[in-house]
Design a protein around this motif. Structure first.
Motif, PDB file in Angstrom:
ATOM      1  N   LYS A  38       0.874  -1.104  -0.161  1.00  8.67           N
ATOM      2  CA  LYS A  38       0.044  -0.073  -0.106  1.00  8.67           C
ATOM      3  C   LYS A  38       0.771   1.018   0.055  1.00  8.67           C
ATOM      4  O   LYS A  38       1.940   1.318   0.745  1.00  8.67           O
ATOM      5  CB  LYS A  38      -1.093  -0.057   1.348  1.00  8.67           C
ATOM      6  N   ALA A  39       0.539   2.258  -0.926  1.00  4.60           N
ATOM      7  CA  ALA A  39       1.324   3.469  -0.778  1.00  4.60           C
ATOM      8  C   ALA A  39       0.621   4.684  -1.176  1.00  4.60           C
ATOM      9  O   ALA A  39      -0.370   4.609  -1.696  1.00  4.60           O
ATOM     10  CB  ALA A  39       2.640   3.046  -1.941  1.00  4.60           C
ATOM     11  N   THR A  40       1.270   5.766  -0.909  1.00  9.45           N
ATOM     12  CA  THR A  40       0.702   6.828  -1.236  1.00  9.45           C
ATOM     13  C   THR A  40       1.853   8.160  -1.108  1.00  9.45           C
ATOM     14  O   THR A  40       2.869   7.984  -0.817  1.00  9.45           O
ATOM     15  CB  THR A  40      -0.454   7.475  -0.281  1.00  9.45           C
ATOM     16  N   ALA A  41       1.619   9.364  -1.790  1.00  5.16           N
ATOM     17  CA  ALA A  41       2.448  10.306  -1.448  1.00  5.16           C
ATOM     18  C   ALA A  41       1.795  11.837  -1.383  1.00  5.16           C
ATOM     19  O   ALA A  41       0.425  11.945  -1.653  1.00  5.16           O
ATOM     20  CB  ALA A  41       3.121  10.584  -2.845  1.00  5.16           C
ATOM     21  N   ALA A  42       2.334  12.688  -0.959  1.00  8.65           N
ATOM     22  CA  ALA A  42       1.806  14.122  -0.806  1.00  8.65           C
ATOM     23  C   ALA A  42       2.878  15.079  -0.992  1.00  8.65           C
ATOM     24  O   ALA A  42       4.195  14.875  -0.665  1.00  8.65           O
ATOM     25  CB  ALA A  42       1.409  14.254   0.850  1.00  8.65           C
TER      26      ALA A  42
END
Length: 137
Positions: A38-42
């Motif tokens: 699971k991954a995300t960025a900001a």
């Protein structure tokens, strides 16, 4: 989780932090999801000292919003701690200067990695740096 998997999760967070645009970020997130990560960025930017709290908050909010972590004290604290660790690695270069960049967050199982890419600006002279933090949650 073995050492290779932890290394891959850290690498995933770094690749997300370095992704050049939202399309590349989306493609990488899809690829990582196929591998069970699971991954995300900001994104973020501003003067370093005043940005520290905002960067940590954005990391936690993005991780919750994208389902990387649950809304528990342990999970939120894990992301916040890893983000602060990443920030502390770059602090000597960035104090008093403007920074901008992206936070990449990757998780598999109990392990989470937060990578922060900094472009550190002073007039037209720029420095780049990456900080990395890891926690087990």
């Amino acid at each position: 989780m073995n050492q290779q998997e932890s290394k891959f999760i850290a690498s995933a967070a770094i690749r997300l932090a370095l992704s050049p645009d939202r399309d590349a970020e989306r493609q990488l997130k899809e690829q990582l999801a196929q591998e069970g990560i699971k991954a995300t960025a900001a994104d973020y930017g501003g003067e370093f000292i005043t940005s520290v709290q905002k960067v940590v908050e954005r990391a936690v909010v993005a991780a919750k919003r994208e389902g990387v972590i649950e809304s528990t004290h342990q999970a939120e604290g894990g992301v916040a701690g890893a983000a602060r660790e990443a920030l502390s690695q770059i602090m000597p270069k960035a104090v008093g200067l403007n920074v901008g960049g992206k936070v990449g967050i990757a998780r598999k199982g109990d392990h989470i990695a937060v990578a922060i890419f900094f472009a550190i600006g002073l007039l037209h002279l720029n420095e780049v740096a990456i900080g990395l933090g890891h926690r087990a949650i």
